[in-house]
Each structure stands twice: as structure tokens, then as C-alpha cells.
Design a protein around this motif. Structure first.
Motif, PDB file in Angstrom:
ATOM      1  N   ASP A  12      44.563  37.967  51.387  1.00 32.00           N
ATOM      2  CA  ASP A  12      44.648  37.933  52.852  1.00 32.00           C
ATOM      3  C   ASP A  12      44.547  36.507  53.370  1.00 32.00           C
ATOM      4  N   ASN A  42      51.808  35.629  50.924  1.00 35.25           N
ATOM      5  CA  ASN A  42      50.390  35.824  50.606  1.00 35.25           C
ATOM      6  C   ASN A  42      50.171  36.234  49.150  1.00 35.25           C
ATOM      7  N   THR A  57      38.817  36.849  42.382  1.00 36.43           N
ATOM      8  CA  THR A  57      37.987  37.491  43.398  1.00 36.43           C
ATOM      9  C   THR A  57      36.854  36.567  43.831  1.00 36.43           C
ATOM     10  N   CYS A  60      38.245  33.628  45.852  1.00 36.67           N
ATOM     11  CA  CYS A  60      38.586  34.030  47.217  1.00 36.67           C
ATOM     12  C   CYS A  60      37.339  34.108  48.096  1.00 36.67           C
ATOM     13  N   THR A  65      38.199  33.936  52.078  1.00 38.68           N
ATOM     14  CA  THR A  65      39.244  34.921  52.328  1.00 38.68           C
ATOM     15  C   THR A  65      38.984  36.167  51.496  1.00 38.68           C
ATOM     16  N   THR A  66      39.878  37.138  51.594  1.00 40.49           N
ATOM     17  CA  THR A  66      39.698  38.410  50.905  1.00 40.49           C
ATOM     18  C   THR A  66      40.786  38.616  49.858  1.00 40.49           C
ATOM     19  N   TYR A  67      40.361  38.891  48.639  1.00 40.12           N
ATOM     20  CA  TYR A  67      41.298  39.303  47.595  1.00 40.12           C
ATOM     21  C   TYR A  67      41.645  40.761  47.854  1.00 40.12           C
ATOM     22  N   ARG A  68      42.940  41.071  47.946  1.00 39.42           N
ATOM     23  CA  ARG A  68      43.357  42.421  48.278  1.00 39.42           C
ATOM     24  C   ARG A  68      43.594  43.259  47.020  1.00 39.42           C
ATOM     25  N   THR A  69      44.593  42.903  46.201  1.00 34.42           N
ATOM     26  CA  THR A  69      44.930  43.718  45.035  1.00 34.42           C
ATOM     27  C   THR A  69      45.853  42.958  44.090  1.00 34.42           C
TER      28      THR A  69
END
Length: 78
Positions: A12, A42, A57, A60, A65-69
């Protein structure tokens, strides 16, 4: 001998400042051969000997920020 593979991760709010922080964190990990940041998508593309999802992870979180997948290559535009 281990084979270098490509791994793709969705993150993200990936901009050049966050990408620089994540890159510097991932540069310390052995086994990573190269890192490609696709800022407009992204996506972080990592060429490495093994999956670095856990390390990404943590990177991030440190970068704010956020690690999504994890993303499969077939779902990424060329």
C-alpha cells in the motif's frame, strides 16, 4: 545450487520515499539478487533464492506502510 526466482508483492501507498526505505532494508538480506519497484502499480518485484515475504513485512512496518499480499506473475501487467 539454488535457482533465482521472481517474487511479486503488493504494498500500500508505495511512493519513492517508502520504496527507498524498503530497498535499503532488503539490501541487507543475503540471497536477494535484485529489487524492482513498480511505483505506479504498487508492486515490488524481488529476484532472490528464496521467498522474502517475512522480511518484506518487517521492512514495510519500518517504512510506515502496509504489506498487502503476495501476487502471482500472471496477475501483473507486462
Amino acid at each position: 545450487m539454488a535457482k533465482v526466482r521472481s517474487f511479486y508483492y503488493l504494498v500500500d501507498r508505495l511512493d519513492r520515499h517508502i520504496a527507498a526505505d524498503i530497498r535499503s532494508a532488503l539490501d541487507t538480506i543475503s540471497g536477494i539478487k535484485s529489487i524492482n519497484m513498480r511505483l505506479n502499480e504498487n508492486i515490488i518485484e524481488v529476484h532472490s533464492l528464496r521467498d522474502v515475504e517475512e522480511q518484506l513485512t518487517i521492512a514495510c512496518i519500518v517504512a510506515g506502510t502496509t504489506y498487502r499480499t503476495k501476487v502471482k506473475k500472471k496477475y501483473i501487467s507486462a
